[in-house]
Design a protein around this motif. Structure first.
Motif, mmCIF file in Angstrom:
data_model
loop_
_atom_site.group_PDB
_atom_site.id
_atom_site.type_symbol
_atom_site.label_atom_id
_atom_site.label_comp_id
_atom_site.label_asym_id
_atom_site.label_seq_id
_atom_site.Cartn_x
_atom_site.Cartn_y
_atom_site.Cartn_z
ATOM 1 N N MET A 1 1.160 -0.972 -0.023
ATOM 2 C CA MET A 1 0.411 0.097 0.032
ATOM 3 C C MET A 1 0.480 1.252 0.463
ATOM 4 O O MET A 1 2.030 1.696 0.830
ATOM 5 C CB MET A 1 -0.820 0.438 1.489
ATOM 6 C CG MET A 1 -1.306 1.492 1.068
ATOM 7 S SD MET A 1 -2.559 0.989 2.909
ATOM 8 C CE MET A 1 -2.572 2.330 3.416
ATOM 9 N N ASN A 2 1.140 1.905 -0.816
ATOM 10 C CA ASN A 2 1.776 3.287 -0.778
ATOM 11 C C ASN A 2 0.598 4.242 -0.535
ATOM 12 O O ASN A 2 -0.216 4.595 -1.460
ATOM 13 C CB ASN A 2 2.322 3.314 -2.384
ATOM 14 C CG ASN A 2 3.128 4.711 -2.796
ATOM 15 O OD1 ASN A 2 3.260 5.505 -1.253
ATOM 16 N ND2 ASN A 2 3.066 5.286 -3.719
ATOM 17 N N VAL A 3 0.253 5.489 0.350
ATOM 18 C CA VAL A 3 -0.458 6.044 0.546
ATOM 19 C C VAL A 3 0.664 7.139 0.799
ATOM 20 O O VAL A 3 1.828 7.644 1.700
ATOM 21 C CB VAL A 3 -1.161 6.167 2.263
ATOM 22 C CG1 VAL A 3 -1.392 6.856 3.188
ATOM 23 C CG2 VAL A 3 -1.794 4.728 2.251
ATOM 24 N N SER A 4 0.606 8.743 0.039
ATOM 25 C CA SER A 4 1.372 9.370 0.134
ATOM 26 C C SER A 4 0.992 11.032 1.067
ATOM 27 O O SER A 4 1.837 11.211 1.418
ATOM 28 C CB SER A 4 1.201 10.117 -1.269
ATOM 29 O OG SER A 4 -0.785 10.616 -1.382
ATOM 30 N N ASN A 5 0.120 10.637 1.834
ATOM 31 C CA ASN A 5 -0.968 11.873 2.673
ATOM 32 C C ASN A 5 -0.937 10.150 4.075
ATOM 33 O O ASN A 5 -1.943 10.440 4.604
ATOM 34 C CB ASN A 5 -1.674 12.622 2.361
ATOM 35 C CG ASN A 5 -2.013 12.989 3.506
ATOM 36 O OD1 ASN A 5 -1.533 13.312 4.270
ATOM 37 N ND2 ASN A 5 -2.975 14.395 3.226
ATOM 38 N N LEU A 6 -0.158 10.700 5.172
ATOM 39 C CA LEU A 6 -0.775 9.625 6.130
ATOM 40 C C LEU A 6 -1.236 10.854 7.199
ATOM 41 O O LEU A 6 -0.666 11.885 7.090
ATOM 42 C CB LEU A 6 0.462 8.820 7.239
ATOM 43 C CG LEU A 6 1.350 8.113 5.910
ATOM 44 C CD1 LEU A 6 3.082 7.389 6.021
ATOM 45 C CD2 LEU A 6 -0.008 6.747 5.718
ATOM 46 N N ARG A 7 -2.260 10.157 7.642
ATOM 47 C CA ARG A 7 -3.312 10.651 8.436
ATOM 48 C C ARG A 7 -3.728 9.770 9.625
ATOM 49 O O ARG A 7 -3.776 8.798 10.212
ATOM 50 C CB ARG A 7 -5.137 11.499 8.367
ATOM 51 C CG ARG A 7 -4.775 11.774 6.478
ATOM 52 C CD ARG A 7 -6.411 11.826 6.416
ATOM 53 N NE ARG A 7 -6.931 10.958 6.199
ATOM 54 C CZ ARG A 7 -6.954 10.524 5.696
ATOM 55 N NH1 ARG A 7 -6.059 10.630 4.017
ATOM 56 N NH2 ARG A 7 -7.633 9.117 5.028
ATOM 57 N N ALA A 8 -3.212 10.973 11.157
ATOM 58 C CA ALA A 8 -3.736 9.921 12.854
ATOM 59 C C ALA A 8 -3.814 10.789 13.465
ATOM 60 O O ALA A 8 -3.631 11.993 14.288
ATOM 61 C CB ALA A 8 -1.711 9.252 12.971
ATOM 62 N N VAL A 9 -4.530 10.528 14.652
ATOM 63 C CA VAL A 9 -4.540 10.885 15.937
ATOM 64 C C VAL A 9 -4.217 10.756 16.704
ATOM 65 O O VAL A 9 -3.966 9.332 17.242
ATOM 66 C CB VAL A 9 -6.214 10.632 15.778
ATOM 67 C CG1 VAL A 9 -6.812 11.473 17.130
ATOM 68 C CG2 VAL A 9 -7.550 11.126 14.557
#
Length: 100
Positions: A1-9
């Motif tokens: 999986m290639n995710v260019s914008n990683l989001r975390a809380v």
């Protein structure tokens, strides 16, 4: 999986180092004179070639039951998740002695 914008809380009790973790990941002091996070704050930047979005959330008293946690704090924690549309890739939870 290639995710260019990683989001975390980032969630955790008071004094668990949530803001310090975010400052460390971005490599700078984003929140220099702040003693405590009272409202969710969204931070974005480039880390190792990827766009990273992190939401810093207020902490809760770890030894208090959920029923004694203030309603405004519960609402603020839910708000933190909504700041990373369409949703977070990860939820980071702080513990008493570090993160897991």
């Amino acid at each position: 999986m290639n995710v260019s914008n990683l989001r975390a809380v980032v969630f955790g009790g008071k004094f668990s180092g949530k803001t310090s973790l975010i400052n460390t990941l971005f490599g700078k002091e984003l929140l220099q004179n702040q003693k405590r996070t009272a409202q969710c704050q969204k931070h974005q930047g480039n880390v190792y070639g990827r766009e990273l979005t992190l939401v810093d959330t207020p902490g809760w008293w770890k030894d208090f039951p959920l029923s004694e946690t203030a309603t405004f704090l519960k609402k603020e924690l839910i708000q933190g998740v909504s700041l990373v549309n369409p949703g977070p890739h990860a939820i980071v939870v702080g513990k008493k002695h570090g993160f897991s």
